[in-house]
Design an enzyme around this catalytic site. Sequence first.
Site, PDB file in Angstrom:
ATOM      1  N   GLU A   6     -14.667  85.619  82.300  1.00  0.00           N
ATOM      2  CA  GLU A   6     -16.011  85.054  82.238  1.00  0.00           C
ATOM      3  C   GLU A   6     -16.647  84.996  83.629  1.00  0.00           C
ATOM      4  OE1 GLU A   6     -17.562  80.516  81.734  1.00  0.00           O
ATOM      5  OE2 GLU A   6     -15.439  81.015  81.532  1.00  0.00           O
ATOM      6  N   ASP A  45      -9.090  77.294  69.232  1.00  0.00           N
ATOM      7  CA  ASP A  45      -8.090  77.016  68.194  1.00  0.00           C
ATOM      8  C   ASP A  45      -8.406  75.663  67.595  1.00  0.00           C
ATOM      9  OD1 ASP A  45      -6.216  74.823  69.542  1.00  0.00           O
ATOM     10  OD2 ASP A  45      -6.708  76.316  71.066  1.00  0.00           O
TER      11      ASP A  45
END
Length: 236
Positions: free
Chosen positions: A14, A200
Site C-alpha cells: 500500500e 478476516d
Amino acid sequence: VMTTLGIIGAMQVEVDLLLKAMDRKYGKTIAGSVFYEGTLEGIPVVVVQCGVGKVNAAICAQILCDCYHVTHLVNTGIAGSLCADLDIGDLVISTDAMYHDFDCVNFGYPMGKVPGMDVISFPADKTMIDYAFAAAETVNPGHTKKGRIASGDQFVAEKALKDKIIANTQGLCTEMEGAAIAQTAYRNQVPFVILRAISDKADNSASMDYPTFERIAAHRCAEVTRNLARQLKAAE
C-alpha cells in the site's frame, strides 16, 4: 498553516502504491523507519510504514508531529472484524479508537483507560471522518461502516478473545496500531482518522487467501487515502 498530511500505512504494498502516486519523493530514515516526503493530489504528505504494534505506531506518529509538523494524520491498514455485518474487504472508518489490552482495572480504572488521560477512547476528527467515509463509499460503495476501532498487541484469532474485546470495547474491528496513533494525535492535538480494510472475521474463518486480499485491501486503502488528500486540498 499549510496542510501537511501524515500517512501511516501498515502494508508495504500500500505504501508502494502511494509512493507511485506521489510527486517529489524524498526518503529519510528516522528511528528505523523511512519517512517519504512529497506531494499527493496537490498537498504535502509524509508517508511511512510504521511496522506492527503500538510502540512502533506511536514512535512514527510522534516523529510525524515533531519532525514534519503534520497538520493531519491518517492511519490505514487491515483489521479483524468484530461485527457480524462486516465482511472481508469491507472498510471501517474510525469514530474513535481505544485499547482492548490496557488494564489498570485493579487500580479502579475502567478497562482500556490510560491513567492520566481524560478519555477512555480517543475521538477521531469529525471532518476527517466525513472525508474518509465519502472517499471509502466512492471506492467501495455500500461496504463502509463508521465506528470504534479496538487496538492491542495481539493478533486476534480465538472466539473467546474476540467476544471479550467486543464486551470491553464495543469495537467494530480489532488491529494492532490505531489506538496508539490516536493517543499520540490526541496528545499533540492533531486531527486524525483511521481507515481499515477487513482481512478476516477474527474467528478462524478466513475465506480469501491472504495475498489476494492484501492486494485488494492495499489498492482500496491507497485509493481512499488519495481521495481524502484531494478533499483536504479542496478545503484549503
